[in-house]
Write a protein that holds these residues in place. Structure first.
Motif, PDB file in Angstrom:
ATOM      1  N   ALA A 174       0.532  -5.991  -1.289  1.00  0.00           N
ATOM      2  CA  ALA A 174       0.750  -7.430  -1.494  1.00  0.00           C
ATOM      3  C   ALA A 174       2.146  -7.755  -1.990  1.00  0.00           C
ATOM      4  CB  ALA A 174      -0.293  -7.973  -2.478  1.00  0.00           C
ATOM      5  N   SER A 175       2.751  -6.844  -2.772  1.00  0.00           N
ATOM      6  CA  SER A 175       4.072  -7.115  -3.352  1.00  0.00           C
ATOM      7  C   SER A 175       5.189  -6.374  -2.629  1.00  0.00           C
ATOM      8  CB  SER A 175       4.066  -6.717  -4.840  1.00  0.00           C
ATOM      9  OG  SER A 175       3.055  -7.394  -5.543  1.00  0.00           O
ATOM     10  N   LEU A 176       4.899  -5.841  -1.443  1.00  0.00           N
ATOM     11  CA  LEU A 176       5.863  -4.989  -0.756  1.00  0.00           C
ATOM     12  C   LEU A 176       6.350  -5.637   0.540  1.00  0.00           C
ATOM     13  CD1 LEU A 176       3.960  -1.592  -1.142  1.00  0.00           C
ATOM     14  CD2 LEU A 176       5.674  -2.586  -2.677  1.00  0.00           C
ATOM     15  N   ASP A 177       7.547  -5.239   0.977  1.00  0.00           N
ATOM     16  CA  ASP A 177       8.062  -5.732   2.253  1.00  0.00           C
ATOM     17  C   ASP A 177       7.310  -5.046   3.396  1.00  0.00           C
ATOM     18  OD1 ASP A 177       9.685  -3.301   3.375  1.00  0.00           O
ATOM     19  OD2 ASP A 177      10.311  -3.461   1.284  1.00  0.00           O
ATOM     20  N   PRO A 178       7.414  -5.577   4.634  1.00  0.00           N
ATOM     21  CA  PRO A 178       6.615  -5.034   5.752  1.00  0.00           C
ATOM     22  C   PRO A 178       6.825  -3.549   6.008  1.00  0.00           C
ATOM     23  CG  PRO A 178       7.495  -7.177   6.338  1.00  0.00           C
ATOM     24  CD  PRO A 178       8.114  -6.820   5.024  1.00  0.00           C
ATOM     25  N   LYS A 179       8.066  -3.074   5.968  1.00  0.00           N
ATOM     26  CA  LYS A 179       8.318  -1.663   6.239  1.00  0.00           C
ATOM     27  C   LYS A 179       7.679  -0.773   5.177  1.00  0.00           C
ATOM     28  CE  LYS A 179      12.015   1.745   6.878  1.00  0.00           C
ATOM     29  NZ  LYS A 179      13.482   1.962   6.963  1.00  0.00           N
ATOM     30  N   THR A 180       7.879  -1.121   3.902  1.00  0.00           N
ATOM     31  CA  THR A 180       7.301  -0.331   2.811  1.00  0.00           C
ATOM     32  C   THR A 180       5.781  -0.405   2.857  1.00  0.00           C
ATOM     33  OG1 THR A 180       9.251  -0.821   1.463  1.00  0.00           O
ATOM     34  CG2 THR A 180       7.328   0.059   0.326  1.00  0.00           C
ATOM     35  N   SER A 181       5.240  -1.554   3.235  1.00  0.00           N
ATOM     36  CA  SER A 181       3.786  -1.692   3.348  1.00  0.00           C
ATOM     37  C   SER A 181       3.207  -0.702   4.340  1.00  0.00           C
ATOM     38  CB  SER A 181       3.425  -3.122   3.777  1.00  0.00           C
ATOM     39  OG  SER A 181       3.801  -4.055   2.790  1.00  0.00           O
ATOM     40  N   ARG A 182       3.861  -0.556   5.484  1.00  0.00           N
ATOM     41  CA  ARG A 182       3.376   0.402   6.484  1.00  0.00           C
ATOM     42  C   ARG A 182       3.505   1.832   5.977  1.00  0.00           C
ATOM     43  NH1 ARG A 182       5.539  -3.577   9.902  1.00  0.00           N
ATOM     44  NH2 ARG A 182       7.613  -2.654   9.915  1.00  0.00           N
ATOM     45  N   GLN A 183       4.565   2.118   5.266  1.00  0.00           N
ATOM     46  CA  GLN A 183       4.746   3.464   4.719  1.00  0.00           C
ATOM     47  C   GLN A 183       3.635   3.801   3.719  1.00  0.00           C
ATOM     48  OE1 GLN A 183       8.715   3.106   3.125  1.00  0.00           O
ATOM     49  NE2 GLN A 183       9.686   3.796   5.019  1.00  0.00           N
ATOM     50  N   ILE A 184       3.302   2.843   2.865  1.00  0.00           N
ATOM     51  CA  ILE A 184       2.254   3.070   1.865  1.00  0.00           C
ATOM     52  C   ILE A 184       0.892   3.227   2.534  1.00  0.00           C
ATOM     53  CG2 ILE A 184       0.969   1.985  -0.022  1.00  0.00           C
ATOM     54  CD1 ILE A 184       3.646   3.176  -0.891  1.00  0.00           C
ATOM     55  N   MET A 185       0.593   2.390   3.512  1.00  0.00           N
ATOM     56  CA  MET A 185      -0.685   2.503   4.216  1.00  0.00           C
ATOM     57  C   MET A 185      -0.786   3.836   4.953  1.00  0.00           C
ATOM     58  SD  MET A 185      -2.757  -0.012   3.671  1.00  0.00           S
ATOM     59  CE  MET A 185      -3.885   0.102   5.064  1.00  0.00           C
ATOM     60  N   ARG A 186       0.303   4.238   5.577  1.00  0.00           N
ATOM     61  CA  ARG A 186       0.314   5.516   6.297  1.00  0.00           C
ATOM     62  C   ARG A 186       0.066   6.673   5.330  1.00  0.00           C
ATOM     63  NH1 ARG A 186       4.873   4.856   8.394  1.00  0.00           N
ATOM     64  NH2 ARG A 186       4.151   3.832  10.289  1.00  0.00           N
ATOM     65  N   LEU A 187       0.703   6.613   4.169  1.00  0.00           N
ATOM     66  CA  LEU A 187       0.539   7.655   3.166  1.00  0.00           C
ATOM     67  C   LEU A 187      -0.902   7.717   2.672  1.00  0.00           C
ATOM     68  CD1 LEU A 187       1.750   9.768   1.213  1.00  0.00           C
ATOM     69  CD2 LEU A 187       2.274   7.864  -0.346  1.00  0.00           C
ATOM     70  N   LEU A 188      -1.492   6.572   2.380  1.00  0.00           N
ATOM     71  CA  LEU A 188      -2.871   6.537   1.897  1.00  0.00           C
ATOM     72  C   LEU A 188      -3.839   7.143   2.911  1.00  0.00           C
ATOM     73  CD1 LEU A 188      -2.937   2.975   0.310  1.00  0.00           C
ATOM     74  CD2 LEU A 188      -3.303   5.122  -0.917  1.00  0.00           C
ATOM     75  N   VAL A 189      -3.677   6.758   4.165  1.00  0.00           N
ATOM     76  CA  VAL A 189      -4.578   7.263   5.206  1.00  0.00           C
ATOM     77  C   VAL A 189      -4.398   8.761   5.409  1.00  0.00           C
ATOM     78  CG1 VAL A 189      -5.113   7.128   7.666  1.00  0.00           C
ATOM     79  CG2 VAL A 189      -4.781   5.029   6.349  1.00  0.00           C
ATOM     80  N   GLU A 190      -3.154   9.221   5.404  1.00  0.00           N
ATOM     81  CA  GLU A 190      -2.897  10.657   5.558  1.00  0.00           C
ATOM     82  C   GLU A 190      -3.545  11.456   4.428  1.00  0.00           C
ATOM     83  OE1 GLU A 190       1.465  10.396   7.835  1.00  0.00           O
ATOM     84  OE2 GLU A 190       1.338  10.987   5.729  1.00  0.00           O
ATOM     85  N   ILE A 191      -3.416  10.969   3.201  1.00  0.00           N
ATOM     86  CA  ILE A 191      -3.986  11.669   2.049  1.00  0.00           C
ATOM     87  C   ILE A 191      -5.507  11.710   2.141  1.00  0.00           C
ATOM     88  CG2 ILE A 191      -4.391  11.432  -0.440  1.00  0.00           C
ATOM     89  CD1 ILE A 191      -1.429  10.597  -0.660  1.00  0.00           C
ATOM     90  N   CYS A 192      -6.117  10.594   2.530  1.00  0.00           N
ATOM     91  CA  CYS A 192      -7.580  10.562   2.670  1.00  0.00           C
ATOM     92  C   CYS A 192      -8.038  11.522   3.766  1.00  0.00           C
ATOM     93  CB  CYS A 192      -8.054   9.154   2.966  1.00  0.00           C
ATOM     94  SG  CYS A 192      -7.933   8.028   1.551  1.00  0.00           S
TER      95      CYS A 192
END
Length: 275
Positions: A174-192
Motif C-alpha cells: 500500500a505504501s510502495l511504488d509500483p515497481k517495488t510492489s511487484r518486487q515485494i509480491m514476487r519475493l513473498l510468493v517465492e518464499i511461500c
C-alpha cells in the motif's frame, strides 16, 4: 493448513464485519484477499490470529482450534503465525538485525530478549533470512534509515524468523511504488513456494493479486462473493465485488507499467554486457 468455518464478527455498535465466512488454505497456497474498503478484509486477518475476537465460528491451524484457546495457549500458537503489516511495525531505533531477531521473542527467556542476547542459531538464521530478502549488507543499519521497500523486507524476514506455519500479510504494497510492489509480491510468493507456507495477503491492488497469487477470495460487506482462480476474476465478478469501474483501462495501465519496467531491465543488462 488453515481452516475457517462460519466465522462471524459483530461489533458492539451492531455493525457486522464478517458473515459466515468459510474457506480453507492448504499448504503452500498464496491467497489474495480483495474487496472494497470496509469489506472486512483486515478484520478477517485479525480474527484468524485473534488480534480481533470473532463473535462466533471456528479457526483451525493444522487441526488446532485457535478460537477456543486460553491467553497462554494463544501466545504459543501466535508464534506459529507470521504477521506482516502494512506500516511495517518495526522498532525504528533498533538495527535491521535486532528487528529480525524480535521474531524470536516468543521463544527465548525474558532475560535474553531484554539484553538482546539471542542464541547463536537464531542469529545465524537471521543472517540467512536477511540474505534471502536482499538485505545482508544492511544488518547493522537502523530501521529508520531504510526505504519503504527495505522496511517491508525486514518485516518479511522477521516473520520468517518465527518459523511460522502460516503467513498473514496486511496490505504489503500500500505504501510502495509500483515497481517495488511487484518486487515485494514476487519475493513473498517465492518464499511461500520454497517453504510450503500457506499465506493470506490482504491486498487492494487487483492486478497484483491476479499476477502473483494462486487463488483470490473476494469480500463484499463481510461476505465471500468470489473464491477462485485469478484467471476467473472477470470484469463481471470485479463489478460484483467493487461496483462499476473501467477495469479494461486499469489492466492496460498496469500492463504498461510492467512493460516499461521490463524494458528498463533489458536496457540495463545490455549496458552491463557492453562494458
Amino acid at each position: 493448513m488453515l481452516t475457517v468455518e462460519a466465522l462471524n464478527k459483530i461489533y458492539k455498535t451492531g455493525d457486522k464485519a464478517l458473515s459466515d465466512v468459510t474457506f480453507t488454505v492448504p499448504k503452500g497456497q498464496v491467497v489474495g484477499l480483495i474487496g472494497p474498503s470496509g469489506a472486512g478484509k483486515s478484520t478477517l486477518i485479525r480474527c484468524i490470529n485473534r488480534l480481533v475476537e470473532p463473535t462466533s465460528g471456528v479457526v483451525k491451524l493444522n487441526d488446532q482450534n485457535i478460537t477456543g484457546l486460553s491467553n497462554t495457549a494463544l501466545r504459543r500458537v501466535r508464534r506459529r503465525i507470521g504477521m506482516i503489516f502494512q506500516e511495517y511495525a518495526l522498532v525504528e531505533r533498533l538495527t535491521v538485525m535486532e528487528n529480525v531477531l524480535s521474531g524470536r521473542l516468543g521463544y527465548v527467556p525474558f532475560w535474553r530478549s531484554f539484553t538482546r542476547r539471542f542464541p547463536g542459531e537464531d542469529i545465524a538464521k537471521a543472517f540467512r533470512l536477511l540474505d534471502r530478502v536482499g538485505l545482508s549488507a544492511h544488518a547493522d543499519k537502523r530501521a529508520d534509515a531504510l526505504s519503504g521497500g527495505q522496511r517491508q523486507r525486514v518485516g518479511i524476514a522477521r516473520a520468517l524468523e518465527q518459523d511460522p506455519e502460516l503467513l498473514l500479510i496486511d496490505e504489503p504494497t500500500a505504501s510502495l511504488d509500483p515497481k517495488t510492489s511487484r518486487q515485494i509480491m514476487r519475493l513473498l510468493v517465492e518464499i511461500c513456494n520454497e517453504s510450503g507456507l500457506p499465506a493470506i495477503i490482504n491486498i487492494h491492488d487487483v492486478v497484483l493479486a491476479q499476477q502473483f497469487t494462486d487463488r483470490i477470495i473476494g469480500l463484499q460487506a463481510g461476505k465471500i462473493v468470489f473464491d477462485g482462480k485469478p484467471s476467473e476474476l472477470t470484469e463481471q465478478v470485479l463489478t460484483q465485488i467493487y461496483g462499476e469501474e473501467d477495469w479494461t483501462a486499469m489492466r492496460k495501465g498496469a500492463a504498461e507499467d510492467v512493460a516499461e519496467e521490463n524494458a528498463a531491465a533489458a536496457e540495463a543488462k545490455r549496458l552491463v554486457a557492453a562494458l
